[in-house]
Design an enzyme around this catalytic site. Structure first.
Site, short mmCIF file in Angstrom:
data_model
loop_
_atom_site.label_atom_id
_atom_site.label_comp_id
_atom_site.label_asym_id
_atom_site.label_seq_id
_atom_site.Cartn_x
_atom_site.Cartn_y
_atom_site.Cartn_z
N SER A 45 11.08 -7.20 69.65
CA SER A 45 9.82 -7.87 69.35
C SER A 45 9.89 -8.61 68.02
O SER A 45 9.03 -9.43 67.70
CB SER A 45 8.67 -6.86 69.34
OG SER A 45 8.94 -5.81 68.44
N CYS A 46 10.93 -8.33 67.23
CA CYS A 46 11.13 -9.04 65.96
C CYS A 46 11.47 -10.51 66.20
O CYS A 46 11.87 -10.89 67.30
CB CYS A 46 12.27 -8.43 65.15
SG CYS A 46 11.98 -6.75 64.61
N ILE A 47 11.32 -11.32 65.14
CA ILE A 47 11.67 -12.74 65.20
C ILE A 47 12.79 -13.02 64.20
O ILE A 47 12.72 -12.60 63.05
CB ILE A 47 10.45 -13.62 64.80
CG1 ILE A 47 9.29 -13.43 65.78
CG2 ILE A 47 10.87 -15.09 64.68
CD1 ILE A 47 9.33 -14.28 67.02
N GLY A 81 10.76 -12.13 69.64
CA GLY A 81 9.37 -11.98 70.08
C GLY A 81 9.24 -11.52 71.52
O GLY A 81 8.29 -11.87 72.21
#
Lengths: 171, 199
Positions: A26-28, A91
């Site tokens: 979910s990190c960018i 994401g």
């Protein structure tokens, strides 16, 4: 050097050096490039908002503080903000758990941060439910993204920069 | 505010993890008809990035079974298996790992291990714990663990990881058995033991 861990920001102008954000869920991973000055930077953003109290040691953890902090560090290294090309990946929603889609909120928050700073998002690969690795080579300024078990895909090429944008549909 | 845990609290959590994963190991041994070895669990309270890296190299392809927890304590039970280990597990059950039957077998293993772990935790603490249906995915380790850890901590400052290694005898198969309680879940686990007060 090279690996940009969760919440970290790295800036480099050493030709041939790689900046890599590995295992983005979910990190960018946000890559910014100024071809003219040869400065590149990457942030591994974890959450959309700092809620106003980001520890100053970790501005890169949040989209709202991370985008300006990355731009500021690149400026110190000689980059000119208006020349920056932006590329982002990540994401994802790895698991359909809970109400919150942190990945989508992260992507929106990074986009909003770029818009506030007046930067162009040249390429993006966000959403879906697969993990990704974002990789940038300083000097050539090629940016690639790789999904788990997949081959690297060029988001921004070494020449003029191809504009690749994909928002993966939810499965 | 960053929650901190005392040595006594971490010891208690290690003991809970020990009994819970011991129960899970027994279930796995019964299911497979093989001996299953269990190491002493690690209890780690770490910043998010370190917690993720403590589970392994972020880009490594990993098969994961995720069992969300509901009831008095929320969090997730997570099984991490190397793809080779997932194949070995499925082979022991006489199915192919990468088709629908293999996937459902891996989910079932998750179900059984998750449930036996929760039963052990419930009987030690008197708490009501309920597993939700498992999710299965094979993906990058970092993407899996970071995304799950973020669902357990609002601030993403400190993540509590309880993990132990279940190794199936004579097979190239070990399973990392990870418990990620939510921030509130940690105190809920400690409260029945009289250790809820932070230092």
């Amino acid at each position: 050097m090279g690996t940009v861990r969760m919440g970290e920001i790295e800036v480099s102008k050493r030709t041939g050096e790689e900046l890599v954000a590995r295992g983005l869920g979910s990190c960018i991973g946000l890559a910014l490039i100024d071809r003219s000055s040869g400065v590149a930077g990457m942030a591994h953003i974890v959450l959309p908002e700092s809620g106003g109290h980001a520890p100053s040691s970790e501005p890169g953890k949040f989209a709202d503080t991370g985008v300006p902090a990355l731009i500021a560090q690149m400026q110190q290294a000689g980059a000119v903000p208006r020349r920056l090309d932006a590329v982002m990946a990540g994401g994802a929603r790895m698991f359909a758990l809970g109400e919150m889609d942190i990945g989508a909120r992260n992507a929106e928050a990074v986009k909003a941060g770029l818009t506030r700073a007046g930067l162009r998002l040249r390429a993006a690969d966000t959403g879906g439910n697969r993990g990704r690795t974002l990789r940038l080579t300083v000097g050539e300024f090629e940016v690639t993204v790789k999904e788990a078990g997949g081959e690297p895909v060029t988001l921004l090429d070494a020449g003029q920069g191809s504009a690749f944008k994909r928002q993966v549909a939810r499965a | 505010m960053t929650p901190r845990y005392t040595e006594l609290q971490l010891d208690a959590l290690r003991e809970l993890a020990n009994i819970a994963s011991g129960n899970a190991a027994t279930s796995l041994a019964q299911m497979l008809g093989r001996e299953v070895e269990l190491n002493v669990p690690r209890v780690l309270a770490l910043p998010l990035a370190d917690a993720v890296e403590a589970c392994g190299s972020p880009e490594d392809s990993t098969t994961s079974v995720v069992i969300p927890l509901e009831g008095d304590v929320t969090g997730v039970v997570l099984l991490l298996i190397e793809p080779q280990g997932a194949e070995a597990l499925c082979a022991l059950l006489g199915v192919d790992a990468w088709d629908e039957i293999g996937e459902s077998a891996l989910r079932e293993i998750g179900n059984i291990l998750g449930t036996s772990c929760l039963n052990a935790l419930a009987s030690m603490t008197g708490l009501h714990l309920e597993p939700r249906p498992p999710h299965l995915t094979t993906d990058m380790l970092g993407a899996i663990v970071s995304s799950l850890a973020l669902t357990t901590t609002a601030s993403a400052e400190l993540v509590l990881v309880l993990d132990s290694e279940l190794t199936v005898a004579d097979e190239p198969c070990s399973i990392s058995f990870v418990l990620l309680p939510t921030e509130g879940g940690v105190s809920d686990l400690l409260a029945p033991l009289g250790l809820a007060e932070a230092a």
